[in-house]
Write an enzyme that holds these catalytic residues in place. Structure first.
Site, PDB file in Angstrom:
ATOM      1  N   TYR A   1      -9.872   2.842  -5.705  1.00  0.00           N
ATOM      2  CA  TYR A   1      -8.870   3.824  -6.105  1.00  0.00           C
ATOM      3  C   TYR A   1      -8.841   4.182  -7.589  1.00  0.00           C
ATOM      4  CZ  TYR A   1      -7.112   2.719  -1.460  1.00  0.00           C
ATOM      5  OH  TYR A   1      -7.011   2.529  -0.112  1.00  0.00           O
TER       6      TYR A   1
ATOM      7  N   ARG B   1     -11.715   3.064  11.023  1.00  0.00           N
ATOM      8  CA  ARG B   1     -12.878   2.898  10.153  1.00  0.00           C
ATOM      9  C   ARG B   1     -13.284   1.437  10.128  1.00  0.00           C
ATOM     10  NH1 ARG B   1     -11.175   3.246   4.947  1.00  0.00           N
ATOM     11  NH2 ARG B   1     -12.184   1.272   4.450  1.00  0.00           N
TER      12      ARG B   1
ATOM     13  N   ASN C   1      -9.996  -0.732   9.916  1.00  0.00           N
ATOM     14  CA  ASN C   1      -8.788  -0.041   9.447  1.00  0.00           C
ATOM     15  C   ASN C   1      -8.330   0.898  10.552  1.00  0.00           C
ATOM     16  OD1 ASN C   1      -8.770  -0.589   6.255  1.00  0.00           O
ATOM     17  ND2 ASN C   1     -10.872  -0.339   6.948  1.00  0.00           N
TER      18      ASN C   1
ATOM     19  N   ASP D   1     -15.704  -1.540   8.414  1.00  0.00           N
ATOM     20  CA  ASP D   1     -16.460  -1.915   7.215  1.00  0.00           C
ATOM     21  C   ASP D   1     -17.503  -2.969   7.557  1.00  0.00           C
ATOM     22  OD1 ASP D   1     -14.842  -0.202   5.791  1.00  0.00           O
ATOM     23  OD2 ASP D   1     -13.453  -1.760   5.152  1.00  0.00           O
TER      24      ASP D   1
ATOM     25  N   SER E   1      -6.565  -2.270   1.817  1.00  0.00           N
ATOM     26  CA  SER E   1      -6.985  -1.725   0.521  1.00  0.00           C
ATOM     27  C   SER E   1      -7.520  -2.801  -0.421  1.00  0.00           C
ATOM     28  CB  SER E   1      -5.831  -0.979  -0.159  1.00  0.00           C
ATOM     29  OG  SER E   1      -5.497   0.192   0.541  1.00  0.00           O
TER      30      SER E   1
ATOM     31  N   GLU F   1       0.812  -1.213   0.000  1.00  0.00           N
ATOM     32  CA  GLU F   1       0.000   0.000   0.000  1.00  0.00           C
ATOM     33  C   GLU F   1       0.851   1.271   0.000  1.00  0.00           C
ATOM     34  OE1 GLU F   1      -3.772  -0.282   2.471  1.00  0.00           O
ATOM     35  OE2 GLU F   1      -2.541  -1.829   3.393  1.00  0.00           O
TER      36      GLU F   1
ATOM     37  N   GLU G   1     -14.172  -5.868   8.457  1.00  0.00           N
ATOM     38  CA  GLU G   1     -12.812  -5.599   8.923  1.00  0.00           C
ATOM     39  C   GLU G   1     -12.722  -4.193   9.493  1.00  0.00           C
ATOM     40  OE1 GLU G   1      -9.794  -4.311   5.709  1.00  0.00           O
ATOM     41  OE2 GLU G   1     -10.946  -5.888   4.737  1.00  0.00           O
TER      42      GLU G   1
ATOM     43  N   GLY H   1      -7.190   5.461   4.801  1.00  0.00           N
ATOM     44  CA  GLY H   1      -6.670   6.328   3.762  1.00  0.00           C
ATOM     45  C   GLY H   1      -7.151   7.760   3.928  1.00  0.00           C
TER      46      GLY H   1
END
Length: 306
Positions: A212, A251, A268, A253, A146, A18, A266, A272
């Site tokens: 992305y 964050r 984070n 998900d 990611s 990443e 999951e 990002g």
């Protein structure tokens, strides 16, 4: 903002898969700090990261690293030994959060719903997957973010191919039951859940390309859920964040299936911060501009353990 007198090093780059996303996040964060009058500079960490930090003068680290080496507790441990406050979660929470399988184990033991999964150690275990899971399944390297290396396998042949592909990124691979439903993400900043974002993609799932590269991915803000349902999702996500031991920001998900059941996917611990990133979108919907968001995260920096 009130004058921030400390010298801030924005840690970015690193050596994970990443790296490029991290450089974009770090650059955006650095520019926001400079616009806000903070004495900040960037460090593109390489394999000699410890030496780089030892010879650099700074008071606080803003961690903008994604993936292994930067989001998994390694750099956090170095900063603890150096006595430098830093943003985000501490060593243990970072390590658990980077491991998709360990994260799911913590959630399951806490009574939180997350899709059934199993850890693969060899190709011989694939047959057991075929006997105990219903296709399609998700195949994931457990230490990548990611959505790198994640594949949706629709049959036994695709499972083998996906497993071999995931091994290029990680020696530990997880198979997870596929949950059909709508995808959402919930940012938590300074212990408060931000508005839920709904993600719609024409891809099989919200993969790297959808995150992305695709111009067709739709981010719904408001998310489209009933207010009471959105509030329950925010409460669930904050609890999931706390169960891992996260701090500062993160964050979560989630997928909500056709019956309305939310499934934790999951977490984070260093999300990002690019122009397409989700935390800034959620903050903006709350009336928090990007620069204010970055400064607020900086102000949560602290030493965690030593």
């Amino acid at each position: 903002m009130e004058s921030y007198s400390k010298r801030v090093a924005v840690l970015m780059g690193g050596i994970s898969a990443e790296r490029e996303v991290s450089l974009k996040s770090g650059t955006a964060i650095l520019n926001a700090l400079l616009r806000s009058g903070v004495d900040a500079f960037g460090i593109d960490l390489q394999r000699n990261a410890v030496q780089q930090l030892l010879v650099t003068e700074f008071d606080v680290a803003f961690v903008a690293l994604h993936g292994r080496g930067g989001e998994d507790g390694c750099i956090q441990g170095v900063l603890e030994w150096l006595g430098k406050p830093y943003t985000g979660s501490g060593v243990m929470a970072s390590s658990i959060g980077m491991d998709k399988y360990k994260t799911k184990q913590v959630w399951s033991m806490s009574g939180l719903h997350t899709p059934k999964s199993t850890l693969l150690h060899s190709k011989e275990e694939l047959e057991n997957v075929c006997n105990t899971f219903t296709f399609p399944v998700m195949v994931k390297p457990i230490h990548e973010g990611s959505s790198i290396g994640i594949v949706k396998a629709k049959d036994q042949n695709e499972l083998l191919e996906a497993y071999n592909d995931a091994l290029q990124y990680d020696k530990l691979v997880m198979v997870e039951e596929f949950v059909k439903g709508n995808e959402y993400t919930v940012a938590v900043v300074s212990a408060e859940a931000l508005p839920v974002i709904g993600m719609i993609t024409s891809n099989d799932f919200y993969d790297y390309e959808a995150k992305y590269q695709s111009t067709g991915t739709v981010y719904n803000l408001p998310c489209g859920l009933e207010p009471a349902v959105e509030e329950r999702l925010k409460v669930l996500s904050k609890k999931a964040y706390e169960m891992i031991g996260c701090e500062g920001w993160g964050r979560v998900d989630v997928i909500i299936d056709d019956s309305g059941m939310p499934w934790l996917i999951e977490i984070n611990t260093c999300p990002g911060m690019t122009e397409r990133s989700l935390v800034p979108q959620a903050a903006k919907h709350s009336g928090i501009d990007f620069d204010t968001l970055v400064v607020s995260i900086l102000q949560t920096a602290s030493l965690k353990s030593l």
